[in-house]
Design an enzyme around this catalytic site. Structure first.
Site, mmCIF file in Angstrom:
data_model
loop_
_atom_site.group_PDB
_atom_site.id
_atom_site.type_symbol
_atom_site.label_atom_id
_atom_site.label_comp_id
_atom_site.label_asym_id
_atom_site.label_seq_id
_atom_site.Cartn_x
_atom_site.Cartn_y
_atom_site.Cartn_z
ATOM 1 N N TYR A 14 -1.806 0.145 10.271
ATOM 2 C CA TYR A 14 -2.036 -0.499 8.975
ATOM 3 C C TYR A 14 -0.812 -0.338 8.082
ATOM 4 O O TYR A 14 -0.293 -1.316 7.518
ATOM 5 C CB TYR A 14 -3.270 0.087 8.293
ATOM 6 N N SER A 48 0.836 -1.209 0.000
ATOM 7 C CA SER A 48 0.000 0.000 0.000
ATOM 8 C C SER A 48 0.861 1.246 0.000
ATOM 9 O O SER A 48 1.988 1.251 0.525
ATOM 10 C CB SER A 48 -0.884 0.005 1.256
ATOM 11 N N LYS A 97 1.994 -3.190 6.576
ATOM 12 C CA LYS A 97 2.321 -3.370 5.167
ATOM 13 C C LYS A 97 3.825 -3.234 4.924
ATOM 14 O O LYS A 97 4.413 -3.985 4.137
ATOM 15 C CB LYS A 97 1.540 -2.367 4.303
#
Length: 327
Positions: free
Chosen positions: A141, A117, A145
């Site tokens: 998050y 991402s 990643k």
């Protein structure tokens, strides 16, 4: 060869499964269906219901289907939720990846494509973000990643895997109405949700150092994203030995939130206007991909415009919310 797509019944995963099968690739999907929908998958795709945390299911699936490559999409992906539940996000996104990589190495699978991402970059202050930009994620998050990328590359070096990490920018649209995003966590579905409720479209902050004061983002049609996965998967399949590729997936062009709200209003016929609310913490003024690497390495570029994304997403929204058509 056979590709295992984890999370393949999800919004992005189903598009990837369809693109790969349409191109003649053999595909098996592993999905726990916590957010995925089995009916999204092409009829010829085998669905194994299970989690990447379940080593026994992974071992059986890799062996029974003679898997030779993995496209790993299964993950938790809501930024706000990751702040509230960091332990869950690290368990699902990092520990789950570790279990999967262990199974992949044990099974002798040699190709691994990881769904990353643009969140790995954090809030860089640059016109276009290249893959070599500093990675400074600002939420759990994004951290998971980035940690996932480290794990994938380390496993590749240690065990001779051909690996790729795809850094998505803002994904939108649908290749068909039934494949549309069913969540309301991304900006276009959030706008549609406001329209359905009869409430003005929300814009968070209008005092950024951008031409119209609102945040600027790079939007990529999910069908283009799926085609990028196919291109990268075929690149991995054609390699004779280990290697690593990290690429941005975007259009390389920015659209402001104000411009997007105007386009959504035009496409949907919305006349209820917008409302400006305070900035959200952590929002960068601008985040647009440099796409030179994937263009140079693979000759790939996006083909859909932002209007295509809005129109196709709206068709999918109306399929599930027909009451919105009258607004």
């Amino acid at each position: 060869m056979t590709w295992l797509i984890t999370g393949g019944a999800g919004y992005i995963g189903a598009h990837v499964a369809r693109a790969m099968t349409s191109a003649g690739e053999r595909v098996v999907v592993l999905d726990d269906l916590s957010s995925g929908i089995a009916q999204r998958l092409p009829s010829e795709v085998v669905l194994v219901r299970g989690s990447v945390l379940d080593r026994q299911t992974l071992d059986r699936t890799l062996a029974e289907h003679d898997v030779s490559g993995v496209v790993h999409l299964a993950a938790k992906k809501q930024v706000g939720e990751s702040v509230e539940q960091p332990l869950r996000y690290y368990r699902e996104n990092v520990h789950g990846l570790t279990v999967l990589l262990d199974a992949v190495v044990a099974a002798g699978v040699e190709r691994f494509l990881f769904s990353s991402s643009a969140a790995v970059y954090g809030v860089p202050e640059m016109e276009l973000i290249p893959e070599g930009a500093p990675c400074e994620p600002i939420n759990p998050y994004g951290e998971t990643k980035l940690t996932g990328e480290w794990l994938v590359r380390a496993a590749g070096r240690a065990h001779g895997l051909s690996t790729a990490c795809l850094r998505y920018f803002n994904v939108a649209g649908a290749a068909a109405p039934e494949l549309a995003d069913t969540g309301v966590f991304n900006i276009i579905p959030m706008f549609f949700d406001r329209i359905t409720r009869g409430e003005p479209l929300r814009i968070f902050g209008a005092d950024y150092p951008t031409p119209d004061g609102t945040c600027v983002r790079d939007y990529i049609h999910v069908a283009d994203l799926a085609d990028a996965h196919l291109a990268v998967a075929r690149r991995l399949a054609g390699q004779s030995g280990p290697g690593d590729l990290t690429v941005n997936i975007g259009r390389g062009a920015g659209v402001s939130v104000r411009e997007l709200a105007d386009l959504v209003s035009e496409v949907t016929g919305w006349t209820g206007g917008t409302v400006v609310e305070p900035r959200r913490a952590g929002d960068a003024a601008k985040a647009v991909a440099s796409v030179d690497r994937i263009s140079g390495e693979l000759g790939w570029k996006a083909s859909h415009e932002v209007r295509d994304m809005v129109e196709s997403a709206w068709a999918g929204w109306l399929l599930r919310h027909p009451e919105a058509a009258g607004e």
